[in-house]
Motif scaffolding. Sequence first.
Motif, PDB file in Angstrom:
ATOM      1  N   THR A  51       0.838  -1.198   0.000  1.00  0.00           N
ATOM      2  CA  THR A  51       0.000   0.000   0.000  1.00  0.00           C
ATOM      3  C   THR A  51       0.874   1.249   0.000  1.00  0.00           C
ATOM      4  OG1 THR A  51      -1.741  -1.195   1.189  1.00  0.00           O
ATOM      5  CG2 THR A  51      -1.861   1.208   1.212  1.00  0.00           C
ATOM      6  N   ALA A  52       1.949   1.224   0.793  1.00  0.00           N
ATOM      7  CA  ALA A  52       2.878   2.361   0.819  1.00  0.00           C
ATOM      8  C   ALA A  52       3.567   2.538  -0.536  1.00  0.00           C
ATOM      9  CB  ALA A  52       3.918   2.153   1.915  1.00  0.00           C
ATOM     10  N   PHE A  53       3.914   1.436  -1.176  1.00  0.00           N
ATOM     11  CA  PHE A  53       4.532   1.491  -2.510  1.00  0.00           C
ATOM     12  C   PHE A  53       3.603   2.177  -3.505  1.00  0.00           C
ATOM     13  CE2 PHE A  53       4.865  -0.446  -6.741  1.00  0.00           C
ATOM     14  CZ  PHE A  53       6.183  -0.181  -7.065  1.00  0.00           C
ATOM     15  N   PHE A  54       2.356   1.727  -3.555  1.00  0.00           N
ATOM     16  CA  PHE A  54       1.417   2.309  -4.519  1.00  0.00           C
ATOM     17  C   PHE A  54       1.043   3.745  -4.155  1.00  0.00           C
ATOM     18  CE2 PHE A  54       0.529  -2.293  -5.298  1.00  0.00           C
ATOM     19  CZ  PHE A  54       0.966  -2.314  -6.609  1.00  0.00           C
ATOM     20  N   ARG A  55       0.983   4.051  -2.880  1.00  0.00           N
ATOM     21  CA  ARG A  55       0.707   5.424  -2.466  1.00  0.00           C
ATOM     22  C   ARG A  55       1.858   6.340  -2.897  1.00  0.00           C
ATOM     23  NH1 ARG A  55       0.017   4.625   2.836  1.00  0.00           N
ATOM     24  NH2 ARG A  55      -2.150   4.058   2.506  1.00  0.00           N
ATOM     25  N   HIS A  56       3.081   5.848  -2.732  1.00  0.00           N
ATOM     26  CA  HIS A  56       4.247   6.659  -3.097  1.00  0.00           C
ATOM     27  C   HIS A  56       4.334   6.855  -4.609  1.00  0.00           C
ATOM     28  CE1 HIS A  56       8.246   8.398  -2.496  1.00  0.00           C
ATOM     29  NE2 HIS A  56       8.557   7.783  -3.629  1.00  0.00           N
ATOM     30  N   THR A  57       4.148   5.786  -5.378  1.00  0.00           N
ATOM     31  CA  THR A  57       4.262   5.927  -6.834  1.00  0.00           C
ATOM     32  C   THR A  57       3.149   6.806  -7.401  1.00  0.00           C
ATOM     33  OG1 THR A  57       3.098   3.816  -7.203  1.00  0.00           O
ATOM     34  CG2 THR A  57       5.506   3.750  -7.140  1.00  0.00           C
ATOM     35  N   ALA A  58       1.954   6.721  -6.798  1.00  0.00           N
ATOM     36  CA  ALA A  58       0.854   7.585  -7.256  1.00  0.00           C
ATOM     37  C   ALA A  58       1.097   9.038  -6.865  1.00  0.00           C
ATOM     38  CB  ALA A  58      -0.471   7.099  -6.672  1.00  0.00           C
ATOM     39  N   GLY A  59       1.663   9.245  -5.692  1.00  0.00           N
ATOM     40  CA  GLY A  59       1.916  10.607  -5.208  1.00  0.00           C
ATOM     41  C   GLY A  59       3.140  11.256  -5.824  1.00  0.00           C
ATOM     42  N   ASN A  60       3.983  10.450  -6.470  1.00  0.00           N
ATOM     43  CA  ASN A  60       5.220  10.954  -7.076  1.00  0.00           C
ATOM     44  C   ASN A  60       5.359  10.413  -8.503  1.00  0.00           C
ATOM     45  OD1 ASN A  60       6.701  12.199  -4.576  1.00  0.00           O
ATOM     46  ND2 ASN A  60       5.877  10.236  -3.898  1.00  0.00           N
ATOM     47  N   PRO A  61       4.405  10.760  -9.376  1.00  0.00           N
ATOM     48  CA  PRO A  61       4.429  10.173 -10.722  1.00  0.00           C
ATOM     49  C   PRO A  61       5.677  10.535 -11.531  1.00  0.00           C
ATOM     50  CG  PRO A  61       2.821  11.953 -10.605  1.00  0.00           C
ATOM     51  CD  PRO A  61       3.290  11.688  -9.205  1.00  0.00           C
ATOM     52  N   ASP A  62       6.214  11.732 -11.318  1.00  0.00           N
ATOM     53  CA  ASP A  62       7.422  12.105 -12.059  1.00  0.00           C
ATOM     54  C   ASP A  62       8.616  11.279 -11.580  1.00  0.00           C
ATOM     55  OD1 ASP A  62       6.010  14.010 -13.534  1.00  0.00           O
ATOM     56  OD2 ASP A  62       6.392  15.572 -12.047  1.00  0.00           O
ATOM     57  N   GLY A  63       8.720  11.095 -10.275  1.00  0.00           N
ATOM     58  CA  GLY A  63       9.790  10.267  -9.719  1.00  0.00           C
ATOM     59  C   GLY A  63       9.674   8.825 -10.184  1.00  0.00           C
ATOM     60  N   TRP A  64       8.448   8.306 -10.233  1.00  0.00           N
ATOM     61  CA  TRP A  64       8.248   6.937 -10.703  1.00  0.00           C
ATOM     62  C   TRP A  64       8.603   6.826 -12.184  1.00  0.00           C
ATOM     63  CZ3 TRP A  64       8.570   2.303  -9.326  1.00  0.00           C
ATOM     64  CH2 TRP A  64       7.979   1.264 -10.033  1.00  0.00           C
ATOM     65  N   GLU A 101       5.560  -3.376  -9.974  1.00  0.00           N
ATOM     66  CA  GLU A 101       6.038  -2.333 -10.891  1.00  0.00           C
ATOM     67  C   GLU A 101       5.069  -2.140 -12.054  1.00  0.00           C
ATOM     68  OE1 GLU A 101      10.839  -3.038 -10.160  1.00  0.00           O
ATOM     69  OE2 GLU A 101       9.830  -4.017 -11.848  1.00  0.00           O
ATOM     70  N   SER A 102       4.625  -3.240 -12.618  1.00  0.00           N
ATOM     71  CA  SER A 102       3.687  -3.166 -13.742  1.00  0.00           C
ATOM     72  C   SER A 102       2.349  -2.589 -13.302  1.00  0.00           C
ATOM     73  CB  SER A 102       3.499  -4.571 -14.331  1.00  0.00           C
ATOM     74  OG  SER A 102       2.622  -4.539 -15.420  1.00  0.00           O
ATOM     75  N   LEU A 103       1.874  -3.047 -12.158  1.00  0.00           N
ATOM     76  CA  LEU A 103       0.588  -2.586 -11.651  1.00  0.00           C
ATOM     77  C   LEU A 103       0.625  -1.100 -11.293  1.00  0.00           C
ATOM     78  CD1 LEU A 103      -2.253  -3.662 -11.028  1.00  0.00           C
ATOM     79  CD2 LEU A 103      -1.456  -4.207  -8.719  1.00  0.00           C
ATOM     80  N   ALA A 104       1.766  -0.612 -10.826  1.00  0.00           N
ATOM     81  CA  ALA A 104       1.889   0.821 -10.507  1.00  0.00           C
ATOM     82  C   ALA A 104       1.727   1.656 -11.769  1.00  0.00           C
ATOM     83  CB  ALA A 104       3.233   1.114  -9.839  1.00  0.00           C
ATOM     84  N   GLY A 105       2.321   1.206 -12.870  1.00  0.00           N
ATOM     85  CA  GLY A 105       2.155   1.919 -14.132  1.00  0.00           C
ATOM     86  C   GLY A 105       0.698   1.965 -14.548  1.00  0.00           C
ATOM     87  N   TRP A 106       0.013   0.837 -14.430  1.00  0.00           N
ATOM     88  CA  TRP A 106      -1.410   0.770 -14.785  1.00  0.00           C
ATOM     89  C   TRP A 106      -2.243   1.645 -13.850  1.00  0.00           C
ATOM     90  CZ3 TRP A 106      -5.335  -1.240 -11.624  1.00  0.00           C
ATOM     91  CH2 TRP A 106      -6.600  -1.298 -12.230  1.00  0.00           C
ATOM     92  N   ALA A 107      -1.992   1.546 -12.549  1.00  0.00           N
ATOM     93  CA  ALA A 107      -2.778   2.304 -11.566  1.00  0.00           C
ATOM     94  C   ALA A 107      -2.613   3.804 -11.764  1.00  0.00           C
ATOM     95  CB  ALA A 107      -2.374   1.905 -10.145  1.00  0.00           C
ATOM     96  N   ASN A 108      -1.392   4.243 -12.083  1.00  0.00           N
ATOM     97  CA  ASN A 108      -1.140   5.672 -12.276  1.00  0.00           C
ATOM     98  C   ASN A 108      -1.804   6.216 -13.533  1.00  0.00           C
ATOM     99  OD1 ASN A 108       0.340   5.633  -9.938  1.00  0.00           O
ATOM    100  ND2 ASN A 108       2.316   5.929 -10.912  1.00  0.00           N
ATOM    101  N   GLU A 109      -2.071   5.332 -14.489  1.00  0.00           N
ATOM    102  CA  GLU A 109      -2.689   5.779 -15.741  1.00  0.00           C
ATOM    103  C   GLU A 109      -4.189   5.518 -15.796  1.00  0.00           C
ATOM    104  OE1 GLU A 109      -0.374   3.674 -18.627  1.00  0.00           O
ATOM    105  OE2 GLU A 109       1.456   4.790 -18.141  1.00  0.00           O
TER     106      GLU A 109
END
Length: 199
Positions: free
Chosen positions: A81-94, A157-165
Amino acid sequence: MLDAAVRTFGRRGYQAASMDEIAELAGVSKPLVYLYLNSKEELFTACIRREAAALVAAVRAGAEEGDPALPADRRLWAGLTAFFRHTAGNPDGWSVLHRQARTHGEPFAAQVKALREEIVAFVTTLIGAAAREAHRAPELADRDVAGLAQALVGAAESLAGWANETPGVTAKEAAATLMNFAWAGLGNLMDGRGWSENR
């Protein structure tokens, strides 16, 4: 300066980003940027290192937050949950870590590889702990645990890309998707009911 660089690299890509644009966004002169970091490559490397450290810190803090006696599956859930929260909150960093750094040569890819190895090692520890908790003396081999950790991190990693988009996908929803996908399979493997082509 690094905030401006991450934003520029994340949105425009390494090749398209210019030091002039980064300096302007940071509100400093281009010579000042070069005074602190000698080249675009060094600036990008500094961005990768900073974003990698922030991501690892977020995952560790999430997994280790609260009661240390929590079961390993709850710690894994909290870390995801922390991973996905961080990647969503920092899309440029991701974007810098997951897209840009991996596609622009060895010096950058090596930085991301080190980040991934650190996260995989942490997830391996959590999965091993879960196996020990669920089965007092588990037969799950170290190789199986390491393989599961690699698969879980790759899926995250793959799911973070999908979730952010995908509009409306929350960090908890993404984490639940991955837990539903992975945890049932892990439980079956630990119970000796793993998939086999001979079944």
